[in-house]
Design an enzyme around this catalytic site. Structure first.
Site, PDB file in Angstrom:
ATOM      1  N   GLY A  60       0.836  -1.186   0.000  1.00 17.28           N
ATOM      2  CA  GLY A  60       0.000   0.000   0.000  1.00 17.28           C
ATOM      3  C   GLY A  60       0.876   1.242   0.000  1.00 17.28           C
ATOM      4  O   GLY A  60       2.086   1.169   0.255  1.00 17.28           O
TER       5      GLY A  60
ATOM      6  N   GLN B 160       3.205   9.957   1.616  1.00 12.58           N
ATOM      7  CA  GLN B 160       4.519   9.307   1.518  1.00 12.58           C
ATOM      8  C   GLN B 160       5.304   9.763   0.290  1.00 12.58           C
ATOM      9  O   GLN B 160       6.514   9.545   0.224  1.00 12.58           O
ATOM     10  CB  GLN B 160       4.367   7.774   1.477  1.00 12.58           C
ATOM     11  CG  GLN B 160       3.887   7.195   2.798  1.00 12.58           C
ATOM     12  CD  GLN B 160       3.793   5.680   2.722  1.00 12.58           C
ATOM     13  OE1 GLN B 160       2.788   5.141   2.283  1.00 12.58           O
ATOM     14  NE2 GLN B 160       4.855   4.991   3.127  1.00 12.58           N
TER      15      GLN B 160
ATOM     16  N   CYS C 232       6.943  -0.598   6.655  1.00 16.90           N
ATOM     17  CA  CYS C 232       6.476   0.613   5.974  1.00 16.90           C
ATOM     18  C   CYS C 232       7.555   1.093   5.027  1.00 16.90           C
ATOM     19  O   CYS C 232       8.735   1.102   5.390  1.00 16.90           O
ATOM     20  CB  CYS C 232       6.155   1.690   7.005  1.00 16.90           C
ATOM     21  SG  CYS C 232       5.554   3.222   6.272  1.00 16.90           S
ATOM     22  N   LEU C 233       7.139   1.482   3.827  1.00 16.19           N
ATOM     23  CA  LEU C 233       8.108   1.965   2.844  1.00 16.19           C
ATOM     24  C   LEU C 233       8.835   3.215   3.339  1.00 16.19           C
ATOM     25  O   LEU C 233       9.920   3.518   2.880  1.00 16.19           O
ATOM     26  CB  LEU C 233       7.398   2.258   1.521  1.00 16.19           C
ATOM     27  CG  LEU C 233       6.774   1.035   0.842  1.00 16.19           C
ATOM     28  CD1 LEU C 233       5.888   1.465  -0.312  1.00 16.19           C
ATOM     29  CD2 LEU C 233       7.845   0.066   0.367  1.00 16.19           C
TER      30      LEU C 233
ATOM     31  N   HIS D 216      -3.286   0.860   8.443  1.00 18.47           N
ATOM     32  CA  HIS D 216      -1.903   1.337   8.292  1.00 18.47           C
ATOM     33  C   HIS D 216      -1.850   2.515   7.313  1.00 18.47           C
ATOM     34  O   HIS D 216      -1.254   3.556   7.620  1.00 18.47           O
ATOM     35  CB  HIS D 216      -1.005   0.193   7.806  1.00 18.47           C
ATOM     36  CG  HIS D 216       0.414   0.609   7.544  1.00 18.47           C
ATOM     37  ND1 HIS D 216       1.477   0.139   8.280  1.00 18.47           N
ATOM     38  CD2 HIS D 216       0.949   1.445   6.620  1.00 18.47           C
ATOM     39  CE1 HIS D 216       2.594   0.694   7.823  1.00 18.47           C
ATOM     40  NE2 HIS D 216       2.291   1.479   6.806  1.00 18.47           N
ATOM     41  N   GLU D 217      -2.474   2.345   6.140  1.00 19.20           N
ATOM     42  CA  GLU D 217      -2.400   3.397   5.120  1.00 19.20           C
ATOM     43  C   GLU D 217      -3.113   4.667   5.577  1.00 19.20           C
ATOM     44  O   GLU D 217      -2.618   5.776   5.368  1.00 19.20           O
ATOM     45  CB  GLU D 217      -2.975   2.906   3.791  1.00 19.20           C
ATOM     46  CG  GLU D 217      -2.186   1.756   3.152  1.00 19.20           C
ATOM     47  CD  GLU D 217      -0.690   1.983   3.100  1.00 19.20           C
ATOM     48  OE1 GLU D 217      -0.253   3.148   2.945  1.00 19.20           O
ATOM     49  OE2 GLU D 217       0.054   1.000   3.236  1.00 19.20           O
TER      50      GLU D 217
ATOM     51  N   HIS E 263      -1.312   7.131   7.750  1.00 22.32           N
ATOM     52  CA  HIS E 263      -0.416   8.092   7.087  1.00 22.32           C
ATOM     53  C   HIS E 263      -1.123   9.429   6.838  1.00 22.32           C
ATOM     54  O   HIS E 263      -0.465  10.452   6.680  1.00 22.32           O
ATOM     55  CB  HIS E 263       0.075   7.525   5.748  1.00 22.32           C
ATOM     56  CG  HIS E 263       1.173   6.518   5.876  1.00 22.32           C
ATOM     57  ND1 HIS E 263       2.430   6.834   6.346  1.00 22.32           N
ATOM     58  CD2 HIS E 263       1.217   5.202   5.569  1.00 22.32           C
ATOM     59  CE1 HIS E 263       3.202   5.748   6.325  1.00 22.32           C
ATOM     60  NE2 HIS E 263       2.481   4.740   5.864  1.00 22.32           N
TER      61      HIS E 263
HETATM   62 NI    NI Z   1       3.395   2.840   5.597  1.00 25.53          NI
END
Ligand code: NI
Length: 181
Positions: A49, A54, A103-104, A145-146, A149
């Site tokens: 995701g 981000q 997480c990226l 999670h997304e 952000h």
């Molecule tokens: Ni993340």
């Protein structure tokens, strides 16, 4: 095809509370281009995701899921490819469950994070069509999670037990040592 730079933890832009996408911008060229870039970026790193903040875009827009199994999560249940604008999450019941997340924006690390087991989420797709789903398990975790952000929350801020937080290569030796979602 434009793979955008993913901001990393420590960048103040990840801590903002994003405003909603104005309704007048639904189904606009700008939104379609942003969504396209986000999928290109997510695919380039096999993410599960990605949220607009981000890549430095301060809007309530997240993408997640795939139409094919993620090579990094071959055993994870398939989450449908979704574009979600202006989401709202409502937990169903009080049950929480722990699960590993990465997480990226926090590369190389994993941690156990408690999330609501079952949620309803609503919002709109990029064309302005409403989305209303009740989901549980991995799907519910990815959405939570997304959407975190969008309110400036990175998963380490949700970790309760720091004995279950560390480097992926140490915690899970042999796991595909690629990027994290
Ligand atoms: Ni993340």
């Amino acid at each position: 095809m434009t793979v955008r730079e993913i901001l990393k933890m420590g960048d103040a832009r990840l801590l903002r509370v994003a405003p909603p996408v104005p309704e007048g911008d639904f189904d606009s060229d700008a939104i379609h281009l942003l969504v396209s870039d986000m999928f290109d970026t997510m695919r380039a790193v096999n993410g599960a995701g990605l949220a607009a903040p981000q890549i430095g875009v301060d809007l309530q827009l997240v993408i997640f899921g795939t139409d094919a199994p993620n090579p990094r999560y071959p055993d994870a249940p398939l989450v449908p490819r979704t574009v979600l604008l202006n989401p709202e999450i409502t937990p169903i019941g009080d049950a929480e469950e722990d699960g590993w997340e990465g997480c990226l924006s926090v590369p190389g690390l994993r941690g156990v994070v408690p999330r609501w087991s079952k949620i309803r989420y609503t919002g709109f797709d990029q064309y302005g069509d409403p989305i209303d789903r009740t989901v549980d398990g991995f799907h519910a975790r990815v959405v939570q999670h997304e959407c975190d952000h969008l309110i400036g929350k990175l998963y380490p801020m949700r970790v309760r037990d720091f004995t279950q937080f560390g480097f992926t290569e140490v915690l899970f030796p042999g796991l595909d040592a690629g990027e994290d979602d």
